[in-house]
Write an enzyme that holds these catalytic residues in place. Sequence first.
Site, PDB file in Angstrom:
ATOM      1  N   ILE A 110      -2.170   6.093   1.731  1.00 20.04           N
ATOM      2  CA  ILE A 110      -2.120   7.527   1.467  1.00 20.04           C
ATOM      3  C   ILE A 110      -1.078   7.848   0.396  1.00 20.04           C
ATOM      4  O   ILE A 110      -0.056   7.175   0.278  1.00 20.04           O
ATOM      5  CB  ILE A 110      -1.847   8.327   2.768  1.00 20.04           C
ATOM      6  CG1 ILE A 110      -2.003   9.831   2.541  1.00 20.04           C
ATOM      7  CG2 ILE A 110      -0.501   7.961   3.364  1.00 20.04           C
ATOM      8  CD1 ILE A 110      -2.075  10.654   3.815  1.00 20.04           C
ATOM      9  N   CYS A 111      -1.377   8.862  -0.397  1.00 20.16           N
ATOM     10  CA  CYS A 111      -0.467   9.455  -1.372  1.00 20.16           C
ATOM     11  C   CYS A 111      -0.087   8.462  -2.477  1.00 20.16           C
ATOM     12  O   CYS A 111      -0.894   8.130  -3.318  1.00 20.16           O
ATOM     13  CB  CYS A 111       0.749  10.028  -0.653  1.00 20.16           C
ATOM     14  SG  CYS A 111       1.623  11.289  -1.581  1.00 20.16           S
ATOM     15  N   HIS A 112       1.154   7.967  -2.501  1.00 18.58           N
ATOM     16  CA  HIS A 112       1.605   7.009  -3.508  1.00 18.58           C
ATOM     17  C   HIS A 112       1.347   5.556  -3.111  1.00 18.58           C
ATOM     18  O   HIS A 112       1.541   4.648  -3.915  1.00 18.58           O
ATOM     19  CB  HIS A 112       3.111   7.177  -3.774  1.00 18.58           C
ATOM     20  CG  HIS A 112       3.457   8.388  -4.577  1.00 18.58           C
ATOM     21  ND1 HIS A 112       3.479   9.651  -4.033  1.00 18.58           N
ATOM     22  CD2 HIS A 112       3.791   8.539  -5.876  1.00 18.58           C
ATOM     23  CE1 HIS A 112       3.823  10.525  -4.961  1.00 18.58           C
ATOM     24  NE2 HIS A 112       4.015   9.881  -6.095  1.00 18.58           N
ATOM     25  N   ALA A 113       0.926   5.311  -1.880  1.00 14.36           N
ATOM     26  CA  ALA A 113       0.717   3.936  -1.411  1.00 14.36           C
ATOM     27  C   ALA A 113      -0.367   3.166  -2.168  1.00 14.36           C
ATOM     28  O   ALA A 113      -0.310   1.934  -2.195  1.00 14.36           O
ATOM     29  CB  ALA A 113       0.427   3.926   0.085  1.00 14.36           C
ATOM     30  N   TRP A 115      -0.389   2.451  -5.063  1.00 12.22           N
ATOM     31  CA  TRP A 115       0.337   1.550  -5.969  1.00 12.22           C
ATOM     32  C   TRP A 115       0.312   0.129  -5.404  1.00 12.22           C
ATOM     33  O   TRP A 115       0.193  -0.842  -6.142  1.00 12.22           O
ATOM     34  CB  TRP A 115       1.791   1.988  -6.106  1.00 12.22           C
ATOM     35  CG  TRP A 115       2.114   2.867  -7.274  1.00 12.22           C
ATOM     36  CD1 TRP A 115       1.432   2.989  -8.450  1.00 12.22           C
ATOM     37  CD2 TRP A 115       3.250   3.722  -7.376  1.00 12.22           C
ATOM     38  NE1 TRP A 115       2.075   3.877  -9.266  1.00 12.22           N
ATOM     39  CE2 TRP A 115       3.191   4.347  -8.635  1.00 12.22           C
ATOM     40  CE3 TRP A 115       4.308   4.028  -6.526  1.00 12.22           C
ATOM     41  CZ2 TRP A 115       4.150   5.254  -9.074  1.00 12.22           C
ATOM     42  CZ3 TRP A 115       5.263   4.925  -6.957  1.00 12.22           C
ATOM     43  CH2 TRP A 115       5.174   5.528  -8.217  1.00 12.22           C
TER      44      TRP A 115
END
Length: 186
Positions: A110-113, A115
């Site tokens: 989720i979100c920035h994960a 990456w």
Amino acid sequence: MTEITKARILIIATHGFEQSELEVPRDKLRDAGAQVHVASPDGNEIKGWDGDGWGRMAEVDLRIEDADSTQYDALVLPGGQINPDILRLDPAAIALIQAFRDRDRPVAAICHAPWLLIEAGLVAGREVTSWPSLRTDLANAGAQVVDVPVARDRGLITSRNPDDFDAFVAAIIEEVEKGQIRADAA
């Protein structure tokens, strides 16, 4: 097929995880009956990031290096800017993410994960979503980027932000209950 009440789910994170992005999925999955463990690089508790500053500590059950993908039905990756940026440089974290996919087990970010998914080489040719600032990184890594609450592609589950928690957790539960994902399935 694994009923969620019999499932074992692993969350990996380090200091700077987005507070709600670890706590809400962890608690909702536990409320659904899953056994949820949290792993960190050193096995010690980790501090979240909440709003504009440091948040609460989260209990940790084991070191990432000691986590065995064969013992879990799914992997959850919380975001935050700091957490995934640190973990994407951790060889043990990346190897563990790859091990879950090699075993055709759901991986949820989720979100920035996402990456971490890029670093693990898992997004090329996959439909994914994320926080808006990662979308160019995902596209450059070969992903098909969409702006939806939850993108699901052959066991890879991605979500944009905390507003999407209900859909994110529901997708995790559904993928766990479906069982193994065939890598060539549509």
